[in-house]
Design an enzyme around this catalytic site. Structure first.
Site, PDB file in Angstrom:
ATOM      1  N   ARG A  20       0.883  -1.180   0.000  1.00 36.91           N
ATOM      2  CA  ARG A  20       0.000   0.000   0.000  1.00 36.91           C
ATOM      3  C   ARG A  20       0.909   1.215   0.000  1.00 36.91           C
ATOM      4  O   ARG A  20       1.688   1.425   0.939  1.00 36.91           O
ATOM      5  CB  ARG A  20      -0.920  -0.002   1.217  1.00 36.91           C
ATOM      6  CG  ARG A  20      -1.666   1.312   1.372  1.00 36.91           C
ATOM      7  CD  ARG A  20      -2.806   1.245   2.338  1.00 36.91           C
ATOM      8  NE  ARG A  20      -3.922   0.491   1.787  1.00 36.91           N
ATOM      9  CZ  ARG A  20      -5.161   0.502   2.285  1.00 36.91           C
ATOM     10  NH1 ARG A  20      -5.443   1.225   3.344  1.00 36.91           N
ATOM     11  NH2 ARG A  20      -6.118  -0.206   1.726  1.00 36.91           N
ATOM     12  N   HIS A  47      -7.162   0.570  -6.643  1.00 40.33           N
ATOM     13  CA  HIS A  47      -7.405  -0.265  -5.457  1.00 40.33           C
ATOM     14  C   HIS A  47      -8.053  -1.577  -5.920  1.00 40.33           C
ATOM     15  O   HIS A  47      -9.220  -1.859  -5.630  1.00 40.33           O
ATOM     16  CB  HIS A  47      -8.317   0.476  -4.474  1.00 40.33           C
ATOM     17  CG  HIS A  47      -8.373  -0.119  -3.106  1.00 40.33           C
ATOM     18  ND1 HIS A  47      -7.567  -1.171  -2.701  1.00 40.33           N
ATOM     19  CD2 HIS A  47      -9.149   0.177  -2.026  1.00 40.33           C
ATOM     20  CE1 HIS A  47      -7.846  -1.474  -1.445  1.00 40.33           C
ATOM     21  NE2 HIS A  47      -8.800  -0.682  -1.013  1.00 40.33           N
ATOM     22  N   GLN A  79     -10.093  -4.186  -3.574  1.00 44.55           N
ATOM     23  CA  GLN A  79     -11.425  -3.771  -3.151  1.00 44.55           C
ATOM     24  C   GLN A  79     -12.472  -4.224  -4.165  1.00 44.55           C
ATOM     25  O   GLN A  79     -13.552  -4.710  -3.801  1.00 44.55           O
ATOM     26  CB  GLN A  79     -11.470  -2.244  -2.994  1.00 44.55           C
ATOM     27  CG  GLN A  79     -12.814  -1.742  -2.526  1.00 44.55           C
ATOM     28  CD  GLN A  79     -13.144  -2.193  -1.107  1.00 44.55           C
ATOM     29  OE1 GLN A  79     -12.321  -2.059  -0.215  1.00 44.55           O
ATOM     30  NE2 GLN A  79     -14.326  -2.736  -0.898  1.00 44.55           N
ATOM     31  N   ASP A  81     -17.463   6.718  -2.091  1.00 47.04           N
ATOM     32  CA  ASP A  81     -16.219   6.571  -1.320  1.00 47.04           C
ATOM     33  C   ASP A  81     -15.940   7.930  -0.687  1.00 47.04           C
ATOM     34  O   ASP A  81     -16.559   8.945  -1.070  1.00 47.04           O
ATOM     35  CB  ASP A  81     -15.083   6.167  -2.287  1.00 47.04           C
ATOM     36  CG  ASP A  81     -13.748   5.915  -1.600  1.00 47.04           C
ATOM     37  OD1 ASP A  81     -13.716   5.758  -0.353  1.00 47.04           O
ATOM     38  OD2 ASP A  81     -12.709   5.878  -2.307  1.00 47.04           O
ATOM     39  N   CYS A 114     -16.614   1.261   0.122  1.00 48.77           N
ATOM     40  CA  CYS A 114     -15.454   0.424   0.488  1.00 48.77           C
ATOM     41  C   CYS A 114     -15.043   0.612   1.945  1.00 48.77           C
ATOM     42  O   CYS A 114     -14.322  -0.217   2.477  1.00 48.77           O
ATOM     43  CB  CYS A 114     -14.293   0.710  -0.446  1.00 48.77           C
ATOM     44  SG  CYS A 114     -13.650   2.397  -0.346  1.00 48.77           S
ATOM     45  N   ARG A 130     -13.540  -8.869   1.656  1.00 48.47           N
ATOM     46  CA  ARG A 130     -12.115  -8.624   1.377  1.00 48.47           C
ATOM     47  C   ARG A 130     -11.318  -9.881   1.727  1.00 48.47           C
ATOM     48  O   ARG A 130     -10.414 -10.286   0.993  1.00 48.47           O
ATOM     49  CB  ARG A 130     -11.596  -7.432   2.201  1.00 48.47           C
ATOM     50  CG  ARG A 130     -12.198  -6.083   1.836  1.00 48.47           C
ATOM     51  CD  ARG A 130     -11.770  -5.618   0.448  1.00 48.47           C
ATOM     52  NE  ARG A 130     -10.319  -5.540   0.320  1.00 48.47           N
ATOM     53  CZ  ARG A 130      -9.577  -4.492   0.694  1.00 48.47           C
ATOM     54  NH1 ARG A 130     -10.162  -3.417   1.169  1.00 48.47           N
ATOM     55  NH2 ARG A 130      -8.255  -4.501   0.536  1.00 48.47           N
TER      56      ARG A 130
HETATM   57  N1   CP Z   1     -11.385  -0.420   2.124  1.00 53.77           N
HETATM   58  C1   CP Z   1     -10.117  -0.473   2.550  1.00 53.77           C
HETATM   59  O1   CP Z   1      -9.162  -0.666   1.796  1.00 53.77           O
HETATM   60  O2   CP Z   1      -9.970  -0.331   3.908  1.00 53.77           O
HETATM   61  P1   CP Z   1      -8.605  -0.070   4.679  1.00 53.77           P
HETATM   62  O3   CP Z   1      -8.079   1.261   4.235  1.00 53.77           O
HETATM   63  O4   CP Z   1      -8.993  -0.094   6.127  1.00 53.77           O
HETATM   64  O5   CP Z   1      -7.630  -1.173   4.345  1.00 53.77           O
HETATM   65  N1  NVA Z   2     -10.144   6.395  -1.802  1.00 50.11           N
HETATM   66  C1  NVA Z   2      -9.848   5.994  -0.448  1.00 50.11           C
HETATM   67  C2  NVA Z   2     -10.073   4.537  -0.263  1.00 50.11           C
HETATM   68  C3  NVA Z   2      -9.849   4.028   1.132  1.00 50.11           C
HETATM   69  C4  NVA Z   2      -9.967   2.535   1.231  1.00 50.11           C
HETATM   70  C5  NVA Z   2      -8.411   6.366  -0.108  1.00 50.11           C
HETATM   71  O1  NVA Z   2      -7.538   6.196  -0.978  1.00 50.11           O
HETATM   72  O2  NVA Z   2      -8.151   6.832   0.993  1.00 50.11           O
END
Ligand code: CP
Ligand code: NVA
Length: 304
Positions: free
Chosen positions: A102, A129, A132, A221, A261, A289
């Site tokens: 990440r 992502h 997701q 989101d 998400c 997930r």
């Molecule tokens: N939806 C999602 O990716 O959650 P986190 O940021 O908690 O991993």
């Molecule tokens: N778009 C959001 C998704 C979080 C899971 C972010 O990148 O923070």
């Protein structure tokens, strides 16, 4: 070797096989008999941003399938700072069987994959992502039997999650109808590539009423993604007309679902009544997930 840098790395058949593997594993877990498909395997995770769902679901998924996981934070590794991304990839991949990362810039995911000897999975970057959306497709399969031919609306920011939904639409045969403010529309190159592969698979407008009319689901989101906090105040004003509330939901089909998400900001992108109400499948998405990613890991690491 199958990387998941973004959903362009997989085709329709592979996405459906991952989802089906995830559903089979879910049934095994729920019946108390998870198959030890990843016995002896170790997953390495590297986080430059916060996470609840991604980290926990990958770690628990490995554990349930007989493997192990080790998660590192950015200050422990210093990706691209303490040492080059390519060196991190070479070293980390010599210890583990797959890597989840990440990070901010998608280039880090690409470089890790380029120099890794094991599969690299994008656990969210500024642009994509993919994990997701695998979980969300699994959720839609549970709800609808299949998602092919459906019309889904994305309302809010043209962000990383939106881009991954767009690619899924183009690859797996549904339409994603996107409503965002003019200055926060999705990436033009992603938009063009989707419509090149599958003409009409993604459409965009600033008009959310028109976009959601008659759709099978509304997806939203956070307005401010991780790392973009400096824009929060400006975005909050600009995005208020894009809030998913009862009035907007009524424009969708009677059976329409609400997807999110998480994390959710009640009162911003979605009202509490909707996210906590009967149309919301946000909690199923979060649980799935675990199962979708288990399906992905088995696809990448198991010989079965
Ligand atoms: N939806 C999602 O990716 O959650 P986190 O940021 O908690 O991993
Ligand atoms: N778009 C959001 C998704 C979080 C899971 C972010 O990148 O923070």
């Amino acid at each position: 070797m199958l990387h998941l840098r973004n959903l362009w790395d997989v085709d329709d058949t592979t996405i459906r096989r991952i989802v089906d593997r995830g559903l089979t594993i879910k049934a095994g877990i729920l019946s108390g008999n998870p198959p030890p498909l990843l016995a002896g395997k170790v997953l390495g995770l590297l986080f430059e941003k916060p996470s609840l769902r991604t980290r926990t679901s990958f770690e628990v998924g490995m554990f349930r399938l007989g493997g192990q996981a080790i998660a590192l934070k950015h200050y422990e590794v210093g990706l691209g700072k303490r040492e080059p991304v390519a060196d991190v990839a070479r070293v980390f991949s010599s210890y583990v069987d797959a890597i989840v990362v990440r990070t901010f810039d998608h280039i880090n995911v690409q470089q890790l994959a380029e120099h890794s000897s094991v599969p690299v999975i994008n656990g969210l970057c500024d642009t994509y992502h993919p994990c997701q959306i695998l979980a969300d497709l699994l959720t839609l399969k549970e709800q609808w039997g299949d998602w092919r031919g459906r019309r889904l609306a994305w309302v809010g920011d043209g962000n990383n999650v939106c881009h991954s939904w767009m690619i899924a639409a183009a690859i797996t045969g549904f339409q994603l109808r996107i409503a965002t403010p003019e200055s926060f529309q999705p990436d033009a190159a992603v938009f063009a590539r989707c419509n090149e592969l599958s003409p009409g698979s993604v459409v965009w407008s600033t008009q959310c009423d028109e976009i959601v009319t008659g759709t099978d689901a509304i997806i939203t989101d956070v307005w401010v993604s991780m790392g973009q906090e400096k824009d929060a105040e400006e975005k909050r004003r600009l995005f208020m007309p894009y809030q998913v509330n009862q009035k907007l939901m009524e424009k969708a089909a009677d059976h329409a679902l609400l997807l999110h998400c998480l994390p959710a900001h009640r009162g911003d992108e979605v009202t509490a009544a909707l996210i906590d109400g009967p149309r919301s499948v946000a909690w199923q998405e979060a649980e799935n997930r675990l199962h979708a990613q288990s399906g992905l890991l088995v696809e990448q690491l198991s010989t079965v």
